[in-house]
Design a protein around this motif. Structure first.
Motif, PDB file in Angstrom:
ATOM      1  N   ALA A 132       0.820  -1.214   0.000  1.00 20.31           N
ATOM      2  CA  ALA A 132       0.000   0.000   0.000  1.00 20.31           C
ATOM      3  C   ALA A 132       0.850   1.258   0.000  1.00 20.31           C
ATOM      4  CB  ALA A 132      -0.919   0.003   1.217  1.00 20.31           C
ATOM      5  N   ALA A 133       0.452   2.216  -0.819  1.00 20.38           N
ATOM      6  CA  ALA A 133       1.186   3.476  -0.893  1.00 20.38           C
ATOM      7  C   ALA A 133       1.146   4.219   0.434  1.00 20.38           C
ATOM      8  CB  ALA A 133       0.607   4.341  -2.017  1.00 20.38           C
ATOM      9  N   VAL A 134      -0.022   4.253   1.087  1.00 19.86           N
ATOM     10  CA  VAL A 134      -0.111   4.941   2.377  1.00 19.86           C
ATOM     11  C   VAL A 134       0.762   4.258   3.425  1.00 19.86           C
ATOM     12  CG1 VAL A 134      -2.378   6.011   2.014  1.00 19.86           C
ATOM     13  CG2 VAL A 134      -2.242   3.665   2.893  1.00 19.86           C
ATOM     14  N   ALA A 135       0.818   2.934   3.378  1.00 19.85           N
ATOM     15  CA  ALA A 135       1.640   2.201   4.339  1.00 19.85           C
ATOM     16  C   ALA A 135       3.117   2.516   4.139  1.00 19.85           C
ATOM     17  CB  ALA A 135       1.391   0.698   4.207  1.00 19.85           C
ATOM     18  N   LYS A 136       3.539   2.599   2.890  1.00 18.36           N
ATOM     19  CA  LYS A 136       4.943   2.914   2.608  1.00 18.36           C
ATOM     20  C   LYS A 136       5.329   4.270   3.201  1.00 18.36           C
ATOM     21  CE  LYS A 136       4.701   0.321  -1.728  1.00 18.36           C
ATOM     22  NZ  LYS A 136       4.626   0.445  -3.201  1.00 18.36           N
ATOM     23  N   LEU A 137       4.444   5.251   3.079  1.00 17.52           N
ATOM     24  CA  LEU A 137       4.731   6.578   3.636  1.00 17.52           C
ATOM     25  C   LEU A 137       4.814   6.539   5.158  1.00 17.52           C
ATOM     26  CD1 LEU A 137       2.452   8.787   1.384  1.00 17.52           C
ATOM     27  CD2 LEU A 137       4.921   9.057   1.644  1.00 17.52           C
ATOM     28  N   LEU A 138       3.871   5.855   5.792  1.00 18.55           N
ATOM     29  CA  LEU A 138       3.833   5.815   7.242  1.00 18.55           C
ATOM     30  C   LEU A 138       5.008   5.030   7.824  1.00 18.55           C
ATOM     31  CD1 LEU A 138      -0.001   5.277   7.451  1.00 18.55           C
ATOM     32  CD2 LEU A 138       1.208   7.239   8.430  1.00 18.55           C
ATOM     33  N   LEU A 139       5.360   3.920   7.212  1.00 12.06           N
ATOM     34  CA  LEU A 139       6.479   3.130   7.710  1.00 12.06           C
ATOM     35  C   LEU A 139       7.822   3.766   7.370  1.00 12.06           C
ATOM     36  CD1 LEU A 139       4.198   1.136   8.238  1.00 12.06           C
ATOM     37  CD2 LEU A 139       5.684  -0.694   7.426  1.00 12.06           C
ATOM     38  N   ALA A 140       7.894   4.449   6.235  1.00 10.49           N
ATOM     39  CA  ALA A 140       9.149   5.100   5.853  1.00 10.49           C
ATOM     40  C   ALA A 140       9.553   6.171   6.855  1.00 10.49           C
ATOM     41  CB  ALA A 140       9.007   5.717   4.462  1.00 10.49           C
ATOM     42  N   ASP A 141       8.581   6.728   7.577  1.00  7.65           N
ATOM     43  CA  ASP A 141       8.867   7.798   8.529  1.00  7.65           C
ATOM     44  C   ASP A 141       9.346   7.270   9.874  1.00  7.65           C
ATOM     45  OD1 ASP A 141       8.690  10.755   8.959  1.00  7.65           O
ATOM     46  OD2 ASP A 141       7.361  10.129  10.590  1.00  7.65           O
ATOM     47  N   LEU A 142       9.256   5.967  10.093  1.00  5.03           N
ATOM     48  CA  LEU A 142       9.722   5.410  11.361  1.00  5.03           C
ATOM     49  C   LEU A 142      11.237   5.538  11.474  1.00  5.03           C
ATOM     50  CD1 LEU A 142       7.654   2.076  11.452  1.00  5.03           C
ATOM     51  CD2 LEU A 142       7.158   4.205  12.681  1.00  5.03           C
TER      52      LEU A 142
END
Length: 266
Positions: A132-142
């Motif tokens: 998921a594109a939204v998941a990639k953004l949220l996890l990339a910020d960790l």
């Protein structure tokens, strides 16, 4: 009165840089020490500044308590929803908002496409986290260590030939997403569904949510959807400014579907 308030508020960002004495505050404000002292005393009475034993002033605990309370009471969905609706009205495609909670990425808002072919996604439902594109953004910020730990614990289902195959590939993609500031899912969960996404950030710059636009390729090609990315990013930036308390620049009835696509990847 307004000048007094302006001067008092000007003290706060000064002290945010570190403790300062009366003379430094007066010099920064361009006022006499007696004026600066009156302002500091008033702020001190309200707990917004604190006078140390060395007679320098720093930000007070009450200010941090107010900031924390304000953050806890912010509702990103409530703030974002009008922006999602406005974007949907301009482009016509499905718009989602998602957050990362307790190891899952969940949809918290959705505005339906105006086209007869729609995505079958539901608010409160987890997304396909490895594509998921939204998941990639949220996890990339960790933070990097947490990002790696999460990636190595995930399963990597082969939804399509474009699905992320393993943790190493996922981490590489997250690094690219972190660098570029946006993400896509081009057939990673369903061959026929494409998605572009942008982050919503808080006052500290961290990603608090991610918004996306999704569409089946029978309605719009991947290239045409990618061309909408600037609009998606501008909308996310407008939500970010409003959520973080900065001034926001203006950025801004469904038909029963004939056919539905399963989609948890936007």
């Amino acid at each position: 009165m307004s000048q007094t308030v302006d001067r008092a508020l000007s003290i706060l960002p000064l002290l945010a840089q570190g403790p300062a004495d009366l003379g430094q505050v007066a010099d920064r404000l361009g006022v006499h020490k007696s004026t600066a002292l009156r302002l500091l005393r008033t702020l001190h009475e309200h707990g917004l500044v604190y006078r140390q034993e060395d007679q320098r002033y720093r930000l007070g605990a009450r200010l941090f308590a107010l900031a924390q309370e304000a953050i806890e009471n912010l509702d990103v969905r409530e703030i974002a929803h009008p922006h999602l609706v406005a974007l949907n009205e301009r482009i016509g495609h499905t718009v989602h908002l998602a957050v990362y909670e307790e190891g899952e990425v969940l949809y918290i808002d959705k505005v339906e496409s105006r086209y007869p072919v729609r995505m079958y996604s539901r608010i409160g439902r987890p997304v396909a986290i490895t594509v998921a594109a939204v998941a990639k953004l949220l996890l990339a910020d960790l933070p990097e260590t947490e990002r790696r730990t999460v990636a190595e614990k995930l399963d990597y289902p082969t939804y399509t030939s474009r699905s992320t195959p393993n943790a190493a590939a996922f981490l590489k993609e997250l690094a690219a997403v972190r660098e570029q500031g946006w993400a896509t899912d081009l057939g990673g969960h369903e061959e026929s569904i494409n998605c572009v996404a942008a982050p919503v950030r808080g006052a500290d710059g961290r990603v608090v949510a991610a918004m996306s636009v999704s569409a089946p390729n029978v309605v719009v090609t991947a290239e045409e959807l990618l061309a909408l990315l600037p609009q998606v990013r501008r909308t996310a930036e407008a939500v970010s400014r409003e959520y973080s308390g900065s001034p926001v620049n203006s950025t801004q009835g469904s038909t029963r579907p004939n056919h539905r696509h399963e989609d948890t990847s936007s």
